[in-house]
Design an enzyme around this catalytic site. Structure first.
Site, PDB file in Angstrom:
ATOM      1  N   GLU A   1       0.837  -1.209   0.000  1.00 31.42           N
ATOM      2  CA  GLU A   1       0.000   0.000   0.000  1.00 31.42           C
ATOM      3  C   GLU A   1       0.863   1.246   0.000  1.00 31.42           C
ATOM      4  O   GLU A   1       0.555   2.226  -0.692  1.00 31.42           O
ATOM      5  CB  GLU A   1      -0.915   0.006   1.233  1.00 31.42           C
ATOM      6  N   GLU A   2       1.959   1.209   0.766  1.00 34.96           N
ATOM      7  CA  GLU A   2       2.792   2.390   0.924  1.00 34.96           C
ATOM      8  C   GLU A   2       3.508   2.776  -0.367  1.00 34.96           C
ATOM      9  O   GLU A   2       3.973   3.903  -0.514  1.00 34.96           O
ATOM     10  CB  GLU A   2       3.821   2.173   2.045  1.00 34.96           C
TER      11      GLU A   2
END
Length: 218
Positions: free
Chosen positions: A58-59
């Site tokens: 996600e990051e």
């Protein structure tokens, strides 16, 4: 259990940034999903299928959730009736925020139906004793590929590196003029960074939101 053609989906991301262990961001979200799944059990009495998702990367731009949706057929994407994203729900100076239906375009507000999810989450927070939860815009987390796919979305998050206002501190406690999470994306995002009271409110509200839609015939 539940109708496999009507999927109620909830997700959280597993990864953290390189500089931090990621216990609030997003161990808090992962723990919330695991506890809800444990309480729900293997054979729940629900109207609609409940699907738990744990995404990686996600990051680095929601790569895991994007890859997941791209790997589904168009028919299987249509079976997902809503997605609830849980990303940071234990910020030490955090607030009570629900996402869905707020903003001037779909990237901020989500597709039609998103406002209903945000409203249900806010109502569930109130039921746990929270005063005046705020509905805010989406900011581009794992809900983004679902928005692009036209799937209604909601989100739970307690705040990162923005400052808490006096009005929020009066309603929720904590320190006005200080950021929601001083350890956001830093090495100090350890277990000691967790606001357990806030996490408890969010966990119960998220469970209530999931139960609302899992048992809905609408």
């Amino acid at each position: 259990t539940g109708d496999p053609n009507h999927v109620v989906m909830i997700g959280a991301h597993l990864d953290s940034v390189e500089d931090g262990p990621g216990i609030v961001d997003n161990g808090s979200g992962v723990a919330t999903l695991l506890e809800i799944a444990t309480q729900l059990g293997a054979d729940p009495s629900v109207q609609n299928t409940v699907r738990f998702a744990f995404f990686d990367n996600e990051e680095s731009g929601a790569q895991g959730s994007t890859g997941y949706l791209e790997g589904l057929s168009a028919n299987n994407r249509k079976k997902i009736k809503l997605y609830l994203n849980v990303d940071m729900v234990a910020s030490p100076n955090g607030g009570y925020f629900a996402q869905g239906g707020k903003g001037n375009d779909p990237e901020e507000s989500g597709p039609a139906g998103s406002a209903t999810i945000g409203r249900v989450l806010a109502d569930q927070l109130v039921k746990t004793g929270v005063s005046s939860p705020e509905v805010i815009e989406f900011v581009g987390d794992d809900e983004s590929p679902f928005i692009e796919a036209g799937i209604p979305v909601g989100g739970a998050e307690s705040g990162d590196d923005e400052e808490k206002t006096r009005k929020q501190a009066k309603a929720w406690g904590g320190q006005a003029g200080e950021v929601y999470d001083p350890c956001y994306h830093q090495a100090c995002d350890t277990i000691d960074n967790v606001n357990r009271d806030l996490l408890d409110h969010y966990m119960r509200a998220i469970a209530g939101t999931l139960a609302h839609f899992a048992t809905s015939t609408d």
